[in-house]
Design a protein around this motif. Sequence first.
Motif, PDB file in Angstrom:
ATOM      1  N   GLU A 147      34.371  29.612  38.482  1.00 13.93           N
ATOM      2  CA  GLU A 147      34.440  30.039  39.871  1.00 13.93           C
ATOM      3  C   GLU A 147      34.325  31.554  39.926  1.00 13.93           C
ATOM      4  O   GLU A 147      35.134  32.265  39.313  1.00 13.93           O
ATOM      5  N   PRO A 148      33.313  32.077  40.635  1.00 14.13           N
ATOM      6  CA  PRO A 148      33.144  33.535  40.695  1.00 14.13           C
ATOM      7  C   PRO A 148      34.366  34.211  41.301  1.00 14.13           C
ATOM      8  O   PRO A 148      35.056  33.611  42.138  1.00 14.13           O
ATOM      9  N   PRO A 149      34.653  35.471  40.881  1.00 13.37           N
ATOM     10  CA  PRO A 149      33.791  36.213  39.962  1.00 13.37           C
ATOM     11  C   PRO A 149      34.018  35.913  38.484  1.00 13.37           C
ATOM     12  O   PRO A 149      33.118  36.086  37.686  1.00 13.37           O
ATOM     13  N   GLY A 150      35.245  35.462  38.068  1.00  9.80           N
ATOM     14  CA  GLY A 150      35.473  35.313  36.635  1.00  9.80           C
ATOM     15  C   GLY A 150      36.601  34.378  36.292  1.00  9.80           C
ATOM     16  O   GLY A 150      37.506  34.726  35.522  1.00  9.80           O
ATOM     17  N   CYS A 151      36.568  33.152  36.814  1.00  7.65           N
ATOM     18  CA  CYS A 151      37.672  32.210  36.602  1.00  7.65           C
ATOM     19  C   CYS A 151      37.156  30.922  35.959  1.00  7.65           C
ATOM     20  O   CYS A 151      36.207  30.304  36.468  1.00  7.65           O
ATOM     21  N   LEU A 152      37.774  30.515  34.855  1.00 10.32           N
ATOM     22  CA  LEU A 152      37.512  29.223  34.225  1.00 10.32           C
ATOM     23  C   LEU A 152      38.622  28.261  34.633  1.00 10.32           C
ATOM     24  O   LEU A 152      39.791  28.496  34.345  1.00 10.32           O
ATOM     25  N   ARG A 153      38.236  27.180  35.303  1.00  8.88           N
ATOM     26  CA  ARG A 153      39.210  26.177  35.746  1.00  8.88           C
ATOM     27  C   ARG A 153      39.087  24.946  34.850  1.00  8.88           C
ATOM     28  O   ARG A 153      37.978  24.474  34.583  1.00  8.88           O
ATOM     29  N   ALA A 324      41.736  33.390  34.640  1.00 11.17           N
ATOM     30  CA  ALA A 324      40.985  34.317  35.482  1.00 11.17           C
ATOM     31  C   ALA A 324      40.925  35.688  34.816  1.00 11.17           C
ATOM     32  O   ALA A 324      41.960  36.240  34.423  1.00 11.17           O
ATOM     33  N   PHE A 325      39.718  36.230  34.705  1.00 11.50           N
ATOM     34  CA  PHE A 325      39.495  37.498  34.018  1.00 11.50           C
ATOM     35  C   PHE A 325      39.207  38.599  35.026  1.00 11.50           C
ATOM     36  O   PHE A 325      38.490  38.403  35.999  1.00 11.50           O
TER      37      PHE A 325
END
Length: 331
Positions: A147-153, A324-325
């Motif tokens: 999920e933008p901008p930098g999240c891996l779910r 989330a980065f």
Amino acid sequence: MSGLEVFGHLPDGRSVERYRIAAGDLEAWVMTWGATVQDLRHRGQRVVIGADTLTPYLEELVYAGAIVGRFANRIGQARFALDGETFATDPNFLDRHTLHGGAEGAGNLLWTADEVRQDRIRLTLTLPDGHMGFPGEMTVCACYSIEPPGCLRVVIEARTTRATPCSFAHHGYFALDDSGTITDHLLEIAAEHYLPVDADLIPEGPPMPVSGTAFDFRSARVVGQAGYDHNFCLSDGAAPMRPVARLISPSSGLAMQVATTEPGLQVYDGAHLGGARGHEGRALQPKAAMALETQAWPDSPNRSDFPGCILRSGETYRTETTYAFFGDGAD
């Protein structure tokens, strides 16, 4: 399916596939062996350890980036009692305890990628009744989405035909700079208590306060050399999605925030990684990366005083975690 490539072959000849998903600042490569995140990059910077070939994932990098279960972490003495029956599970840890569902747990099995889109992938697995000693045929679905901008779910769901312990976790090893160690990273954990463990890393006694101990990360501080392979008690059961931890590299300015629905966070500093070969053949040193595993509390099938972990027929297990980065060390 777009992005498909053959990553390698298992000793029995079966192919392991790899897929790329991406959106915003994040891109991930996910392989069907163990439903493993083989690589993860934020704006081109790699933020996990792994390998460029399959063999290390079968040997020294076992569990790296995988989905582990059907019960993540340890079950003491490789047995538990449920509904008046005692079950003996695979003693794959020190030949007397069960780790991550046994030697052929979910992280060491070939999953099927049944849906792949540009920004998400869904993988499925069936564990037979009696597999590794656990009751019930279990079907598992793991979905990774960016999920933008930098999240891996990461969303994992499971169903079973019989009552059984159930706890799945993503076992990524994170490192937010190129220093080769996470000892200088800053760590923050929203936990008032942790679980002390014995020499075999099995929880002993009740949760203990983190205050005044090396386990107090309620405010961000350096990971250091103290040594961690412990569960931090986030809640007394499943909870609404909330932030639970943050990892920060002062040198790169990159931060990662972990949010989850789970009651526990296993923090492992990667002490065993020394000698393994990572991406691009780089030699890894001990504590090259950190695992932040959201899950049930370890040995909870044997601990009535711990949050429950039993999934019953007709119920659906669901766990959700995000990584989330952020481009600097602040929210």
